[in-house]
Design a protein around this motif. Sequence first.
Motif, PDB file in Angstrom:
ATOM      1  N   MET A  27       0.836  -1.256  -0.119  1.00 20.21           N
ATOM      2  CA  MET A  27      -0.097   0.043   0.040  1.00 20.21           C
ATOM      3  C   MET A  27       0.927   1.227   0.108  1.00 20.21           C
ATOM      4  SD  MET A  27      -2.913  -0.819   2.854  1.00 20.21           S
ATOM      5  CE  MET A  27      -1.650  -1.587   3.976  1.00 20.21           C
ATOM      6  N   SER A  28       0.450   2.197  -0.762  1.00 23.31           N
ATOM      7  CA  SER A  28       0.995   3.702  -0.568  1.00 23.31           C
ATOM      8  C   SER A  28       0.980   4.246   0.582  1.00 23.31           C
ATOM      9  CB  SER A  28       0.483   4.299  -1.661  1.00 23.31           C
ATOM     10  OG  SER A  28      -0.921   4.692  -1.466  1.00 23.31           O
ATOM     11  N   LYS A  29       1.477   5.361   1.163  1.00 19.89           N
ATOM     12  CA  LYS A  29       1.515   5.993   2.247  1.00 19.89           C
ATOM     13  C   LYS A  29       0.079   6.731   2.604  1.00 19.89           C
ATOM     14  CE  LYS A  29       6.381   6.855   3.233  1.00 19.89           C
ATOM     15  NZ  LYS A  29       7.473   7.810   3.599  1.00 19.89           N
ATOM     16  N   ASP A  30      -0.310   7.072   1.282  1.00 18.76           N
ATOM     17  CA  ASP A  30      -1.641   7.984   1.205  1.00 18.76           C
ATOM     18  C   ASP A  30      -2.755   6.732   1.561  1.00 18.76           C
ATOM     19  OD1 ASP A  30      -3.331  10.343   0.603  1.00 18.76           O
ATOM     20  OD2 ASP A  30      -4.184   8.977  -0.741  1.00 18.76           O
ATOM     21  N   THR A  31      -2.722   5.557   0.997  1.00 16.44           N
ATOM     22  CA  THR A  31      -3.651   4.682   1.278  1.00 16.44           C
ATOM     23  C   THR A  31      -3.712   4.295   2.690  1.00 16.44           C
ATOM     24  OG1 THR A  31      -3.427   3.698  -1.126  1.00 16.44           O
ATOM     25  CG2 THR A  31      -4.242   2.441   0.889  1.00 16.44           C
ATOM     26  N   GLN A  32      -2.507   4.122   3.462  1.00 18.08           N
ATOM     27  CA  GLN A  32      -2.302   3.872   4.734  1.00 18.08           C
ATOM     28  C   GLN A  32      -2.786   4.871   5.596  1.00 18.08           C
ATOM     29  OE1 GLN A  32       1.430   2.204   6.083  1.00 18.08           O
ATOM     30  NE2 GLN A  32       1.990   1.852   3.876  1.00 18.08           N
ATOM     31  N   LYS A  33      -2.935   6.195   5.352  1.00 22.49           N
ATOM     32  CA  LYS A  33      -3.641   7.101   6.084  1.00 22.49           C
ATOM     33  C   LYS A  33      -5.176   6.865   6.379  1.00 22.49           C
ATOM     34  CE  LYS A  33      -0.390  11.081   4.644  1.00 22.49           C
ATOM     35  NZ  LYS A  33      -0.140  12.058   4.151  1.00 22.49           N
ATOM     36  N   HIS A  34      -5.871   6.331   5.275  1.00 24.93           N
ATOM     37  CA  HIS A  34      -7.063   6.049   5.317  1.00 24.93           C
ATOM     38  C   HIS A  34      -7.545   4.864   5.640  1.00 24.93           C
ATOM     39  CE1 HIS A  34      -7.648  10.226   3.838  1.00 24.93           C
ATOM     40  NE2 HIS A  34      -6.818   9.975   2.867  1.00 24.93           N
ATOM     41  N   LEU A  35      -6.723   3.910   5.918  1.00 25.01           N
ATOM     42  CA  LEU A  35      -6.841   2.459   5.951  1.00 25.01           C
ATOM     43  C   LEU A  35      -8.147   1.811   6.655  1.00 25.01           C
ATOM     44  CD1 LEU A  35      -5.252  -0.143   4.722  1.00 25.01           C
ATOM     45  CD2 LEU A  35      -3.840  -0.313   6.864  1.00 25.01           C
ATOM     46  N   PHE A  36      -8.393   2.537   7.874  1.00 28.13           N
ATOM     47  CA  PHE A  36      -9.483   1.929   8.731  1.00 28.13           C
ATOM     48  C   PHE A  36     -10.590   2.701   8.833  1.00 28.13           C
ATOM     49  CE2 PHE A  36      -5.313   0.436  10.776  1.00 28.13           C
ATOM     50  CZ  PHE A  36      -5.523  -0.651  10.448  1.00 28.13           C
ATOM     51  N   GLU A  37     -10.747   3.764   7.729  1.00 25.75           N
ATOM     52  CA  GLU A  37     -12.033   4.576   7.633  1.00 25.75           C
ATOM     53  C   GLU A  37     -12.972   3.557   7.133  1.00 25.75           C
ATOM     54  OE1 GLU A  37     -11.107   8.103   5.694  1.00 25.75           O
ATOM     55  OE2 GLU A  37      -9.562   8.469   6.957  1.00 25.75           O
ATOM     56  N   PRO A  38     -14.239   3.646   7.369  1.00 21.81           N
ATOM     57  CA  PRO A  38     -15.457   3.152   6.792  1.00 21.81           C
ATOM     58  C   PRO A  38     -15.877   3.444   5.187  1.00 21.81           C
ATOM     59  CG  PRO A  38     -16.461   4.425   8.605  1.00 21.81           C
ATOM     60  CD  PRO A  38     -14.786   4.168   8.479  1.00 21.81           C
ATOM     61  N   PHE A  39     -15.961   2.465   4.764  1.00 20.16           N
ATOM     62  CA  PHE A  39     -16.430   2.509   3.267  1.00 20.16           C
ATOM     63  C   PHE A  39     -15.287   3.181   2.251  1.00 20.16           C
ATOM     64  CE2 PHE A  39     -20.083   4.101   5.813  1.00 20.16           C
ATOM     65  CZ  PHE A  39     -20.974   2.686   5.606  1.00 20.16           C
ATOM     66  N   PHE A  40     -13.931   3.326   2.747  1.00 23.30           N
ATOM     67  CA  PHE A  40     -12.693   3.390   1.991  1.00 23.30           C
ATOM     68  C   PHE A  40     -12.135   2.148   1.556  1.00 23.30           C
ATOM     69  CE2 PHE A  40      -8.056   3.435   1.400  1.00 23.30           C
ATOM     70  CZ  PHE A  40      -8.102   4.551   0.692  1.00 23.30           C
TER      71      PHE A  40
END
Length: 992
Positions: free
Chosen positions: A786-799
């Motif tokens: 995963m990219s760093k940007d993806t990891q920032k939103h990793l556990f957000e619902p509906f992401f």
Amino acid sequence: MGLIKSLEELKIHDHFCLVYKNQKEQFSVVIPFIRIGLERGEKNVYIADDNTVQSVLDEMRQQGIDADSAVKSGALAVVTKKDTYLKQGYFDPDCMLTLLTEFVEAAKAEGYSALRVTGEMTWFLGNERGVERLMEYESKLNYFFRDHDCLAICQYNYNRFSPEVILDMIYTHPLVIHNGTICKNFYYIPPDEFLNERQPKHEVDRLLENILSRARAEEELFLRSLKLKESRELLRTVLNNAPITIFAIDTKGVFTLSEGKGLEKVNLKPGENVGVSALEIFGTLPVIQPNGETITGREVILRVLAGETLTGITRLGNVYFDNQFVPYYDARGKLTGVIGIATIITERLRAEEELIQLHQAVSTSGEAVFMTDLDGVITYINPEFTRLYGFEPEEVIGKVTPRILKSNVMTTEDYKKFWETLLKKQIVKGELTNKTKDGRLLNIEGSANAIIDGKGVIIGFLAVQRDITERRKAEDTLRKREKLLSKTQEIAQLGSWELDIVNNRLSWSDEVYRIFGLEPQEFVATYEAFIERVHPDDRAAVNAAYSDSLSQGRNAYEIEHRVIKKSTGEVRTVYEKCEHIRDETGRIIRSVGMVHDITERKKLESQFLHAQKMEAIGRLVGGVAHDFNNVLTVIDGYSTMMLYGFEPESPFRESVMAIKKASDYAAGLTRQLLAFSRKQVLRRKTLNINVLVTDMEKMLNRVIGEDIKVSLILSPELKNTSIDQGQIEQVMMNLAVNARDAMPKGGALTISTENVIIDEEYCRINTDAKPGDFARLSIQDTGIGMSKDTQKHLFEPFFTTKGLGKGTGLGLSVVYGIVKQHDGWVNAYSESGKGTIFHIYLPALSSAVIELDAKKEPLPPDKLRGNGERILIIEDEPKILEFLSYILQKNNYQVWTAGTAKEACNIFKQERNRFHVILSDVVLPDKSGTELVEELVALNPGIKVIFQSGYSDEQSQWTVIRKKGHHFLQKPYGAVELLTVMRQVIGQGAVK
């Protein structure tokens, strides 16, 4: 001694006789006698006879006694002879003594210290019965006063009583007051003799004894007068030859005596000042008292005439006198003047002044001073020596040498050189270590030199020393603090710097070098060199901040920027703050500042903001899920009932089935939302994660496919945890499915477990972490990462990173919520193209946890109908209330409904508590459902209870409900689940 003073010295148990010739003389004694008793807290009784009660009280008032208040308080009683001596017209000594005893006891009981009595005895001159026994009474009183807290004055009028009575009165009183004087009675006869038969022989013996006593007293007085005369002659001889002066001043301030050789020093002759006013001659003369205060001669004379004793130094011309001033009293104790003695101390003062000045200089010195003789024996020490080393003068002077201070730190050679230098008459200076009396070591700085007489001969030695122990400690402390400051800056990653703008000299603390990845020996600190270490993208901003603060005359600036460590090339973020220092003209000459490495803090801030965002989303989805649960309960319930109402071949059955499936799907999404928001009811039990992983291995292999190899690395010593098995299985399944999707071309999935201990340091850089023992479950894949940007939103619902229609985006948010609800946390580490690893931390147990009961199996459909049981439904949502009422009535239950707690209570009372089951929502608009049920169960202890709620967190009060043993329905639920729980609660028996 004066009358009043004599009266004040009267004691308890004294028995006096007052012989007076007129009323003035009488009251001059007895009224002060009463006043003194009132002042001392005694009970006072005045027995009147010649005078009336009123006249006695008036006389007391005229002499300053508040008689009215004293009488009112009980401290004073003025009575007559009929109240005391002549009760019932008859005088009996024994009865009178009994009465006095009662008076004393009553006074003591009332809190008075004693009884004070004075009585007029003229009633004896009357014709009352028993008066002939008066002298018997007076003599017996001496026995009485010896044993009782009482004192008395008996009053006899000299002009009215016969000589025989007066004589007997004198015989019976130990003390007599006559002409204002209190006299010891030489003619007193003790009561045991007086009350016996009086014989002439006894009278003769007593008379001869008194004559002998008087003769001896007169002889003693004569001898005293001879000695006094001799003393006067001796005193005059002393005064005529000694440099002293004696003088006397009467109460008017006039000299009555002025003698002594000391008068010659001030050009006066003995007796020259007699008859002259001392207030006029010496009224303004300064008198220096021992405390240093200066008062005038007039004030001295007046204060001594008031009873004080004073001393002081005076100066007449160039002559100094040491004076003593004392009050002089006559034989009766009356103050009649001032006696003074003046001694010439001029030469002594001059010598003492020089000595005092020298002594004060040495005594008040902050340095220890001591002297020795030629043999080195100590001959003098000052107070600082005692304070410093602890030795008192009597311990060392003339007894020991300075060797008592040796600490053995100095060598024998050092001491040898020391004495050689002294004997050469040279001053020795330096530092040494000495030992105190209690064994403490002191760092000393001082000097020593020889004491030389007028002939140049050494007669002793002088040493002056000062304690520099604290200075040495301060220097050591400063070095330690500098070291501590450097270490503190290292720990805090906070460096300091200073720039001399005039000379362009820049100095850095060690931590600045560390932040920049430099070694001090390889770098010359300059502003230009500093700028080179700033990240290229930030240099312009940093340069502008500093240069603008100088050009615009600001006193400070602060900025955040990046630096590149030379040693590693690592980019760090720092916070920098600077203040400028100006000279007296206002020109900026120096800049001081700090550099703080805030890289980790920035990371923590990012983590904290992320945690806040996740918490806010959790609260939002939890509320939405609750509302969905209410709606889905109605949809699911009615769709279920419709399915039961259609024949299998009905064309509508398929449509209703679609509604039911959509409701079930929505319920699943709701459960996932609740899992993310950590609002699911956990059904915990003690379990070893290794067992769970092993049991799921086969299922995971089927789910992820044959092209992905599953490996297990399980710690055999893994600690147990308290978990909801189903939810942790869901966590593993979600992560395994994500790993499969990340490895479309196959790969490896590794599941491992181990025990870990989390410390405070780890928690400081991981905001979700907690200190303690944890079982860690790790799931690692070899996928695309995963990219760093993806990891920032990793556990957000509906992401989700999956394509449209290929995922809800709830998988990892569910993982996050479930783990957090288990008091753990999850970390993810990933790089693009290098795979991903998830670490799940679950609290380890030190002991087993009680497991929740498993769900009971539902009843078959033909057993779901009721038998006419009475059900009270309490629900504030109208649609759900309508649905529940419809379902239960449809299945042979009698139903009563209420939307509030108040309405439910009214129905319960109206129906006389005759209900089989209460079905209540947990959250009601006017009261908690659990509180309401407690009240209703108290009215019908045998009633069954079922709670329901769309909430599943603390608002559902699941813990309270379970402790009470009640059943709980989690919304959404269907009609079959409702009817099943109802039958399980009621049982299968028919209602009569």
